[in-house]
Structure formats: C-alpha cells, structure tokens
Design a protein around this motif. Structure first.
Motif, short mmCIF file in Angstrom:
data_model
loop_
_atom_site.label_atom_id
_atom_site.label_comp_id
_atom_site.label_asym_id
_atom_site.label_seq_id
_atom_site.Cartn_x
_atom_site.Cartn_y
_atom_site.Cartn_z
N TYR A 72 77.69 -2.74 49.61
CA TYR A 72 78.45 -1.81 50.46
C TYR A 72 77.87 -1.80 51.88
CZ TYR A 72 80.09 2.66 52.32
OH TYR A 72 80.63 3.63 53.12
N GLU A 73 76.55 -1.73 52.00
CA GLU A 73 75.93 -1.74 53.32
C GLU A 73 76.14 -3.09 54.01
OE1 GLU A 73 74.71 0.70 54.95
OE2 GLU A 73 74.75 2.17 53.32
N CYS A 74 76.12 -4.16 53.23
CA CYS A 74 76.35 -5.49 53.79
C CYS A 74 77.76 -5.61 54.36
CB CYS A 74 76.11 -6.56 52.71
SG CYS A 74 76.23 -8.25 53.32
N VAL A 75 78.74 -5.06 53.63
CA VAL A 75 80.12 -5.09 54.11
C VAL A 75 80.25 -4.30 55.41
CG1 VAL A 75 82.45 -4.27 53.62
CG2 VAL A 75 81.17 -5.47 51.85
N GLN A 76 79.63 -3.13 55.46
CA GLN A 76 79.71 -2.32 56.68
C GLN A 76 79.09 -3.05 57.87
OE1 GLN A 76 79.94 1.96 56.83
NE2 GLN A 76 78.49 1.99 55.13
N THR A 77 77.98 -3.75 57.63
CA THR A 77 77.33 -4.50 58.71
C THR A 77 78.23 -5.63 59.19
OG1 THR A 77 75.15 -3.95 57.82
CG2 THR A 77 75.28 -5.82 59.33
N ILE A 78 78.83 -6.36 58.25
CA ILE A 78 79.72 -7.47 58.63
C ILE A 78 80.89 -6.96 59.47
CG2 ILE A 78 81.35 -9.16 57.68
CD1 ILE A 78 79.40 -9.51 55.31
N MET A 79 81.42 -5.79 59.12
CA MET A 79 82.57 -5.24 59.85
C MET A 79 82.20 -4.76 61.25
SD MET A 79 85.24 -5.64 58.10
CE MET A 79 85.74 -6.03 56.43
N ARG A 80 80.93 -4.45 61.45
CA ARG A 80 80.54 -3.86 62.74
C ARG A 80 80.03 -4.89 63.75
NH1 ARG A 80 78.80 1.59 62.33
NH2 ARG A 80 77.77 1.37 64.35
N ILE A 81 79.44 -5.99 63.26
CA ILE A 81 78.88 -6.96 64.21
C ILE A 81 80.01 -7.77 64.84
CG2 ILE A 81 76.71 -7.06 62.91
CD1 ILE A 81 77.61 -9.79 61.84
N GLU A 82 79.65 -8.64 65.76
CA GLU A 82 80.66 -9.38 66.51
C GLU A 82 81.42 -10.36 65.61
OE1 GLU A 82 81.55 -8.57 69.75
OE2 GLU A 82 80.32 -6.95 68.97
N ASP A 83 82.61 -10.74 66.05
CA ASP A 83 83.61 -11.39 65.23
C ASP A 83 83.10 -12.65 64.53
OD1 ASP A 83 86.42 -13.41 65.61
OD2 ASP A 83 86.33 -11.69 64.26
N ASN A 84 83.32 -12.67 63.22
CA ASN A 84 83.11 -13.87 62.42
C ASN A 84 84.13 -13.83 61.29
OD1 ASN A 84 82.09 -15.60 60.20
ND2 ASN A 84 80.38 -15.94 61.59
N GLY A 85 85.22 -14.58 61.45
CA GLY A 85 86.34 -14.49 60.52
C GLY A 85 85.98 -14.78 59.09
N GLY A 86 85.18 -15.81 58.87
CA GLY A 86 84.81 -16.16 57.50
C GLY A 86 84.03 -15.07 56.81
N LEU A 87 83.07 -14.48 57.50
CA LEU A 87 82.28 -13.39 56.91
C LEU A 87 83.16 -12.19 56.57
CD1 LEU A 87 78.80 -13.05 58.69
CD2 LEU A 87 79.28 -13.52 56.29
N ARG A 88 84.10 -11.89 57.45
CA ARG A 88 84.94 -10.71 57.21
C ARG A 88 85.84 -10.91 56.00
NH1 ARG A 88 86.22 -8.85 63.45
NH2 ARG A 88 84.21 -7.81 63.73
N VAL A 89 86.35 -12.11 55.81
CA VAL A 89 87.14 -12.38 54.61
C VAL A 89 86.27 -12.19 53.37
CG1 VAL A 89 88.36 -14.17 53.34
CG2 VAL A 89 88.74 -13.91 55.80
N LEU A 90 85.02 -12.66 53.45
CA LEU A 90 84.08 -12.48 52.33
C LEU A 90 83.85 -11.00 52.05
CD1 LEU A 90 82.05 -13.64 50.29
CD2 LEU A 90 80.36 -13.73 52.15
N ALA A 91 83.67 -10.22 53.12
CA ALA A 91 83.43 -8.78 52.95
C ALA A 91 84.64 -8.09 52.32
CB ALA A 91 83.11 -8.15 54.31
N ILE A 92 85.84 -8.44 52.77
CA ILE A 92 87.05 -7.82 52.21
C ILE A 92 87.24 -8.23 50.76
CG2 ILE A 92 89.57 -7.78 52.41
CD1 ILE A 92 89.16 -7.93 55.47
N ASN A 93 86.85 -9.45 50.41
CA ASN A 93 86.92 -9.87 49.00
C ASN A 93 85.97 -9.06 48.14
OD1 ASN A 93 88.87 -11.76 49.58
ND2 ASN A 93 87.43 -13.46 49.79
#
Length: 659
Positions: A72-93
């Motif tokens: 959960y904390e990892c997802v929040q961090t991915i959503m807040r840092i600067e844009d990285n499309g691949g990571l954000r798809v991973l977080a949403i998954n």
C-alpha cells in the motif's frame, strides 16, 4: 535510502526483525514514505528509486497483513513521484489484486486509492472495471457506495451502455437502502452520456419500473421534456409506458410519466401510430387506455400530484376518445366533493368543459407545444445537486406592491428554487376556511406532518412564496405587511465561508407600507403579531453607515431597552445620492439561524432625489447567541429609476460587537 531499502527487500531471514517472514516492515514503510516526499517534483530522484520500487512491488508477498501494508505504501509512493507509466500500471494492478482480497478493509483502501489513480491513468483503472462492478454488489454498504462512486467516474461515451446495463440489472436485486444512491447515479449517467434519445428513454423507463419511487422529481420532469422533443418516439414511448404501468403501477413517478403521455398521445396508443421495427405489436382499445388512468386516480396510495395529473389526462382523453366522454365525465364528477380543494376544483371545472363547452374542448386540450429542452437544461445547470432550478419562475408580489420574480428572493437566501419551503397542510384550521386557500402540497398527502403555525403557512400561500404553482397574487393582499420565517432544507453544497452561506434556518423579512384593510384580519388571526412600539430607554449606540454605493446610502441607528437585552431595535434610514427619484422601493434582509428578524412597514416606497428626503424603516433583531456571536445581515434593495428595475445587494458585518 534506496540502498537500505534494497537490502531490506532482498535480505535473508533475520529472527530479530522478522514479522510474518518479512524483514522489518516498519522500517520499509518509513523509507517508502520518505522516498515519496523526496521524489515528488524531482525527476532525478524519482529515476533513482524506480528500480527498488519495482522490486518491492513485485517481491513483497500479498497474502500477509505486513506485506499488504508495504504494498500500500509502495503504491502511494509510485503515484506521488514523477511520471513513470510502467510503474503506475504496476501499482494499479496491485490495487486490482487488493479488490479480490477477502478483507473488507483492504478492498475499501484499494477503492479509495483507485479513485485517486483514475485522475492520473484512467485507462489502467478501466482494465479492472469488471472487478469494480462486482464490488458494487458487495454486501458491505461502505464498499458498495465507494465502488459506485468509482464506476461513476469511469463511465464515458464509449462504455456507457455496458456499464449502465450492469447497474440497471443490479438495481432489480439491490437492497432498498442502496436503491436511492444507485438510482441517482444511473439517471445522471444516462442523462450525461446518452448516445441517442431512444436509448435514453429505454433506460429511464427501466429505472422508473424498478425504482421509480427513488427517482427525483426533476429527473422525470427531464424525461417528459425529452419525450416532448422526440416526435418520432411518441408512439413508441406511450406504448412502452402502457406496458410498464401494467407491471409497475406501485412506482409513483412511473405512473406520473405514463399519465402525462397517455393524456397527450392516447390516440397513438390505440392506433399503433409511429410503430418502430424493434417493437412488438400490441392491441390496446380506448377502454383499456382509460382503465389505466382510472386505476391510477383510484389508487389509495397515490399522492395529490398523481391524482391531479390523472384528472388532466381524463380531460384530454375526453377529446381523444369522444365515444367515452360519458364514462370519463362520471369518473371526474366523483371528485366534486373531495376534501382536497385542488381535486375538487379540477373536477368541477373539467366536468363543465366536458358537458357544456364541447365546442372549445378540442382546442383547449390539444397537445402541448414542444417543451423547450435547451431552457430546461439551462435551468437544471444552475441548480444544486442535479436539481432543477426555476430561474424564470412565477412572480411574487411583495407586500408593498412591487412585483418581483421568485428567483431573487431565493438568491438572497442562497437557496435554489426547489429548496423553497412549502406550507404544510393544517387540516381543517379556521385560517384555511377563512382565507379559502388549500395548504396541502403533493408530497404531503401521505402521512405528512401537520404545521403548528397555520397562519404563517396561509400567508406564505397567499404571497406565492414556496408554491411553484402560484402564478399571480390577489390584489387584495399586495400591500399587506408580512414577516416570513423560512425553514430551509439542510444543504451540503456551500462554497463560501460567509456565516450566511451555511444556514439551515433563515429569517427573511420584507415589509412595506400597509394601507390595506386586510391587515386587521391578519392580526386578529395571530398570523402577524403586531410589533410593540419601540422604547429607547436603554443605552444609545453611535450611528453606523451600513451600506453605501454611488446611488444609495443606508444608515443604521441602534437602541436597546436594557444593555443586556438580546433584542436590538434598528432604525434604517435610506438616502438617495443620485438626481433621479426612486420608486417602488423595497428593502429585504436575511439573517443566520441564531438571529430572529422582524421588519416594520417602511415610511414610504418613494425615495426623493439628491438627499432631499429619506425613507425610514424599523426592525427588531433578537440574538439568541448574545455575547457569543455578533450580528450579521445580508441585504437586498430593489427600486425603479424611470421605470427601469435596479437592484443593489450586500452584506453587513460591521455591527457593534455588544448587540
């Protein structure tokens, strides 16, 4: 920090820091939170932590509470840092996997995160649409509501049909407590994204058939407007409504729409006019169509609105079906002695039209002109929470004889027109018999509470305030002095921090010169208790310039009977700063709920030019929070210059603190 987090994520088993097979989850969470702060707004820092965030997201076990906390904390961090499309798809998954968890808390957290993620990467969230729809059907009320909000955000022009179908199908089996929210969302989505009118009509009829009693009034008003504008669908719609009525007659709003359409297009119903290729043919006789209206008007649970619409439909059908005029007249005349004045009056008048004025009946009950769809949409756009606003509604004759539209009165209170309070029915009160007014409202016919202040209710009805059906006011009451205490519904949409913008109880006062002989009658009925003469035995306060513009100055003089009295007597003096005479002068004021305001009649309704005279008006303000809260007042001043309406308004907050 990246190196430390990498060591923790890849470290072997360590009994000193192990929790459920995960090495020191508390430290990992703190590192993730700190990386979130450092990466926000910093592209270089974000790039340096991408690899470790991907490792944590893929290697951490999701079948343990400690692992889910880290994810959960990892997802929040991915959503807040600067844009990285691949990571954000991973977080949403990861959030999508959370939705499949049996723990309700984890699913609720995932829905909350997805609500934020949809603004960043809506396409990635769309991939989990099926899982989110399943959450709408969850037994847990909190998860259902949150999932419904997320589905509402996900709907667009391309997916509105399948998503709406899923929601409508679930509407049939949903809990009664959830039907209200679900119905409101479906109606809003259908109205917003409808690709074609026939689909809009079909979906609205399904909603009305399944949960018509939960549909707001302005929604079925809008449906009638759309039907009126779709001439090619008149026959299709009236046949669909006829069939829906046969199976869903308990849905009051469906009945109202069906009655309106049968009254307008009853001839198309029996003649199969405008049949579409997608329809199944049905045979309906004139008697069958009349049976539907008769059932609706005789149903005991039907409210006043439904019965009144049924009477109008009967009158229109008497012209559409001349052979049934005698039977229709027999149904209508049954209500000539009804205790509800509205039904009694309609019954007598309609019966006269059918029996004595047949020559003008067909013209009188011809089909209504096409309703202006653009105007209706504009009115709805200006209202609160998807409710219709009457921006150019019926006129209200103010007590000193100046005719003003209803909307400015409501604007003064920061209310939309559908929030205007309606007078409650007070049974057989003497005031009702003497004034000859019907105080019952459509929504109050079934178990509605009785009002204890019948005099005020009658006065509200006479002044056409709170009654959307009142078009004009009797000349005999145009000059009556009035004090109206308005109980407004609690509203949640207030954007301003002004103390007047978050009120559930307001006192609206508007009093003018009174020369009418009706005033003594009002006083004798205790509808308007007369104000005792002002006594200025208490302390004296300095004069206050309450409001000043380039055209007008308002001065307040204050007095109290005793220093600690909650009641303050205010003498308002209006001065004309221009070279033009002001006529039809009206002063209005609104105060918060902890204050009570009473205005005496103004000394005149004509204000001389160039400060060559003035208008004075006394008011009494009672402060229930005396010593804790200061007075505050919103004012509106209307007058005419050479026959042209002028309006000034403002807020007064600089009252002396000890009033």
């Amino acid at each position: 920090m990246v190196r430390t987090l990498k060591d923790l994520a890849n470290s072997p088993y360590s009994p000193d820091y192990d929790i459920s097979g995960i090495s020191d989850p508390f430290l990992q969470i703190k590192l993730l939170r700190l990386l979130r702060v450092l990466g926000e707004g910093d592209v270089d820092a974000s790039d340096s932590m991408n690899d470790i965030l991907a490792q944590v997201a893929t290697k951490t076990e999701s079948n343990k509470v400690a692992g889910n906390a880290i994810l959960y904390e990892c997802v929040q961090t991915i959503m807040r840092i600067e844009d990285n499309g691949g990571l954000r798809v991973l977080a949403i998954n990861i959030l999508g996997r959370f939705l499949s968890n049996r723990d309700n808390n984890i699913r609720y957290v995932a829905l909350n995160m997805l609500m934020r993620a949809v603004t960043i990467d809506a396409q990635a969230v769309q991939r989990h649409r099926a899982t989110i729809l399943e959450c709408v059907k969850d037994p847990d009320a909190s998860i259902r509501k949150r999932a419904l909000e997320l589905v509402y955000v996900l709907v667009n022009e391309t997916n509105v049909k399948p998503l709406t179908k899923e929601l409508v199908d679930y509407l049939e089996v949903s809990d009664q407590d959830f039907k209200g929210d679900l119905t409101a969302k479906i109606c809003s989505l259908v109205s917003k994204f409808s690709p074609e009118k026939i689909w809009y009509v079909d979906q609205m009829l399904k909603v009305l058939s399944e949960a018509g009693n939960f549909v707001k009034d302005e929604v079925w008003y809008a449906l009638i407007v759309v039907i009126s504008n779709a001439s090619e669908l008149h026959g299709y719609t009236v046949r669909a409504l006829y069939k829906a009525f046969r199976t869903s007659a308990k849905q009051e709003n469906l009945v109202c729409v069906a009655l309106w359409c049968i009254g307008e297009y009853g001839d198309l119903l029996i003649n199969n006019g405008g049949v579409l290729d997608i329809e199944d043919s049905i045979t309906v006789t004139e008697s069958d169509a009349l049976d539907v209206v008769e059932i609706a008007i005789k149903r005991h649970p039907s409210d006043l609105t439904t019965k009144a619409m049924a009477l109008v439909a009967l009158l229109k059908l008497s012209s559409r079906f001349p052979s049934l005029s005698e039977r229709i007249g027999e149904i209508i005349i049954q209500y000539k002695g009804n205790l509800v004045l509205e039904l009694q009056q309609r019954s007598i008048e309609f019966n006269l039209i059918i029996s004595k004025y047949q020559s003008i009946r067909s013209t009188l009950v011809d089909r209504m002109p096409v309703l202006n769809e653009a105007t209706f949409i504009g009115k709805r756009a200006g209202s609160l929470s998807d409710a219709a606003s009457i921006q150019s509604g019926p006129s209200v004759s103010l007590p000193n004889g100046v005719s003003k539209p209803l909307a400015p009165l409501l604007d003064l209170l920061d209310l939309s027109s559908d929030e205007a309070p309606a007078p409650s029915s007070s049974g057989g009160d003497l005031i009702q018999d003497l004034l000859g007014v019907d105080l019952s409202m459509p929504s109050q016919q079934s178990g509605a509470s009785q009002s204890s202040n019948s005099g005020t209710d009658a006065l509200l009805d006479l002044l056409s305030i709170g009654s959307p059906t009142a078009r004009t006011q009797s000349p005999s009451v145009q000059n009556n002095s009035s004090i109206i205490d308005v109980l407004s519904p609690d509203t949640s949409k207030k954007a301003s921090d002004s103390p007047l913008d978050d009120l559930s109880l307001l006192s609206l006062s508007s009093r003018g010169t009174s020369n009418s002989g009706a005033a003594p009658m009002m006083d004798s009925l205790d509808a308007l208790p007369p104000s005792p003469p002002a006594e200025n035995n208490g302390p004296v306060y300095p004069s206050l310039t309450a409001y000043e513009s380039s055209f007008l100055r308002l001065m307040f003089d204050f007095s109290k009977q005793t220093r600690n009295s909650q009641t303050t007597i205010i003498q308002a003096t209006f001065m004309n700063l221009s070279s033009n005479v002001y006529t039809d002068f009206v002063f209005q004021a609104a105060v918060p709920k902890f204050l009570q305001l009473q205005l005496d009649p103004a000394s005149s309704n004509t204000l001389p030019a160039s400060e060559n005279g003035s208008i004075t008006q006394s008011m009494r303000v009672t402060n229930s929070q005396y010593g804790k809260k200061s007075l505050v007042m919103r004012i509106r001043i209307a007058y005419k210059i050479n026959g042209k309406d002028t309006l000034e308004e403002g807020q007064i907050s600089n009252f002396p603190r000890d009033l």
